[in-house]
Design an enzyme around this catalytic site. Structure first.
Site, PDB file in Angstrom:
ATOM      1  N   ARG A  24       0.829  -1.210   0.000  1.00 25.94           N
ATOM      2  CA  ARG A  24       0.000   0.000   0.000  1.00 25.94           C
ATOM      3  C   ARG A  24       0.863   1.259   0.000  1.00 25.94           C
ATOM      4  O   ARG A  24       0.490   2.288  -0.563  1.00 25.94           O
ATOM      5  CB  ARG A  24      -0.957   0.007   1.191  1.00 25.94           C
ATOM      6  CG  ARG A  24      -0.280   0.013   2.555  1.00 25.94           C
ATOM      7  CD  ARG A  24      -1.262   0.238   3.690  1.00 25.94           C
ATOM      8  NE  ARG A  24      -0.620   0.158   4.989  1.00 25.94           N
ATOM      9  CZ  ARG A  24      -1.092   0.714   6.087  1.00 25.94           C
ATOM     10  NH1 ARG A  24      -2.217   1.411   6.056  1.00 25.94           N
ATOM     11  NH2 ARG A  24      -0.453   0.589   7.236  1.00 25.94           N
ATOM     12  N   SER A  51      -5.085   5.424   5.385  1.00 24.41           N
ATOM     13  CA  SER A  51      -4.772   3.995   5.441  1.00 24.41           C
ATOM     14  C   SER A  51      -4.440   3.420   4.071  1.00 24.41           C
ATOM     15  O   SER A  51      -3.565   2.561   3.939  1.00 24.41           O
ATOM     16  CB  SER A  51      -5.943   3.217   6.042  1.00 24.41           C
ATOM     17  OG  SER A  51      -6.152   3.594   7.392  1.00 24.41           O
ATOM     18  N   GLU A  72     -19.015   3.645  -0.383  1.00 28.88           N
ATOM     19  CA  GLU A  72     -18.240   2.904  -1.384  1.00 28.88           C
ATOM     20  C   GLU A  72     -18.994   2.703  -2.700  1.00 28.88           C
ATOM     21  O   GLU A  72     -18.409   2.773  -3.782  1.00 28.88           O
ATOM     22  CB  GLU A  72     -17.835   1.540  -0.818  1.00 28.88           C
ATOM     23  CG  GLU A  72     -16.858   1.599   0.344  1.00 28.88           C
ATOM     24  CD  GLU A  72     -17.516   1.838   1.688  1.00 28.88           C
ATOM     25  OE1 GLU A  72     -16.793   1.905   2.698  1.00 28.88           O
ATOM     26  OE2 GLU A  72     -18.768   1.943   1.722  1.00 28.88           O
ATOM     27  N   HIS A 123      -5.425  -3.560   2.421  1.00 27.76           N
ATOM     28  CA  HIS A 123      -5.860  -4.345   3.574  1.00 27.76           C
ATOM     29  C   HIS A 123      -6.539  -5.645   3.153  1.00 27.76           C
ATOM     30  O   HIS A 123      -7.545  -6.060   3.720  1.00 27.76           O
ATOM     31  CB  HIS A 123      -6.786  -3.531   4.481  1.00 27.76           C
ATOM     32  CG  HIS A 123      -6.104  -2.365   5.139  1.00 27.76           C
ATOM     33  ND1 HIS A 123      -5.603  -1.305   4.420  1.00 27.76           N
ATOM     34  CD2 HIS A 123      -5.828  -2.105   6.439  1.00 27.76           C
ATOM     35  CE1 HIS A 123      -5.045  -0.427   5.247  1.00 27.76           C
ATOM     36  NE2 HIS A 123      -5.167  -0.893   6.483  1.00 27.76           N
TER      37      HIS A 123
END
Length: 327
Positions: A24, A51, A72, A123
């Site tokens: 990431r 994140s 989303e 993630h």
């Protein structure tokens, strides 16, 4: 539509080679470099930009970054709309939300329309760690792989991640790229160049070959070395491109050995293990052992302990291969 420079000319490429870092992080840095080269690149996030590391892009290009909030489905629909105007949108959030909560929107507004949207989810897998089962996407590859027209990529390290992000921006069509939270070991050689639909064969073994992607490539390399020292000639191939699958490379590895092992940080149902098994069942029947999450949810804990608990280690690969050859 603007054009990006070749992967070889990106100034930041060399900084990823040989470095152990989270995929990431490589994504966030590469996005900024791409933004400098191509004004058509825009980035969307679902309130997780710190994140997912898209905050780096937001800081440099605030007018080309859209924080869609905890929405989303709206993010994916908006990304599809931007793509239809000629932009190249990268839409990011955690893998569990991108592929689960927004699955219908990805199917209908992105893939059905062949919209040029890049869904880059972070993630993924159990190495999300202490966030636990609700945030550990173990089904995302299966969910994306089943949609017509969607390319599915799982990079093995930061170096490959940077290249896959650039290649995705140059490729017209929907792409899903799965990234991780935890730091991963650098495995790809300096002369490696990522291509969608192509695997990288480190070595072909005469006895067994391990087909892996993501962080399991490093475990596969360790396992192969141990097995070779023990007299079992074992090779390793990085199948970061789950879809399209490199059928030529898979056939080449399978026909050269007695056993194919798949290793992935994902359910063994619907992911790399399924893709490999499906192809080999129809084209070159051979013994296949799938290593991954066996039809269960994850749980909370430090990422390294979870990998060991679920058998996603070099030691477990070695054990399974040895048991096969004892028979």
């Amino acid at each position: 539509m603007g054009k990006t420079e070749s992967i070889c000319s990106l100034s930041n490429l060399s900084e990823f080679y040989g470095k152990d870092m989270a995929t990431r992080d490589a994504y966030g840095i590469t996005l900024v470099e791409l933004g400098k080269k191509n004004p058509d690149i825009v980035v969307l996030d679902a309130d997780l930009s710190c994140s997912t590391k898209t905050a780096k892009f937001a800081k440099v290009f605030p007018d080309r970054f859209f924080n869609m909030g905890i929405s989303e489905q709206d993010m994916i629909g908006t990304a599809a709309g931007l793509a239809l105007t000629g932009k190249i949108p990268f839409a990011s959030t955690f893998a569990i939300f991108a592929t689960g909560r927004a699955w219908e929107q990805i199917r209908q507004t992105v893939c059905y329309s062949n919209a040029n949207v890049k869904v880059v989810a972070t993630h993924g897998g159990i190495t999300v760690g202490e966030d636990g089962a609700t945030h550990q996407a173990l089904e995302d590859i299966a969910l994306m792989r089943v949609i017509p027209g969607m390319s599915v990529i799982v990079p093995s390290d930061a170096y490959e991640t940077a290249q896959s992000i650039v290649k995705a921006s140059e490729y017209y069509g929907p792409v899903y790229i799965r990234l991780g939270r935890a730091k991963v070991q650098a495995v790809m050689p300096e002369d490696y160049r990522f291509q969608i639909g192509k695997a990288y064969i480190f070595r072909i073994g005469k006895d067994a070959n391990i087909v892996a992607n993501g962080l399991m490539v490093s475990e596969a390399l360790k396992a192969a070395e141990i097995l070779r020292e023990g007299g079992i000639d074992t090779g390793v191939a990085n199948f970061s491109s789950v879809k399209p699958l490199d059928e030529d490379a898979l056939f080449k590895t399978a026909k050269s050995s007695k056993l194919v092992i798949t290793a992935e940080e994902h359910s063994i149902i619907g992911g790399l293990g399924s893709a490999v098994s499906e192809f080999l069942a129809e084209n070159h029947p051979i013994a296949v052992k799938r290593i991954g999450i066996s039809d269960s949810f994850g749980c909370s804990g430090p990422s390294k302990e979870l990998l060991k608990f679920y058998g996603l280690t070099a030691e477990n690969i070695v054990k399974i291969v040895k048991e096969f050859f004892k028979k």
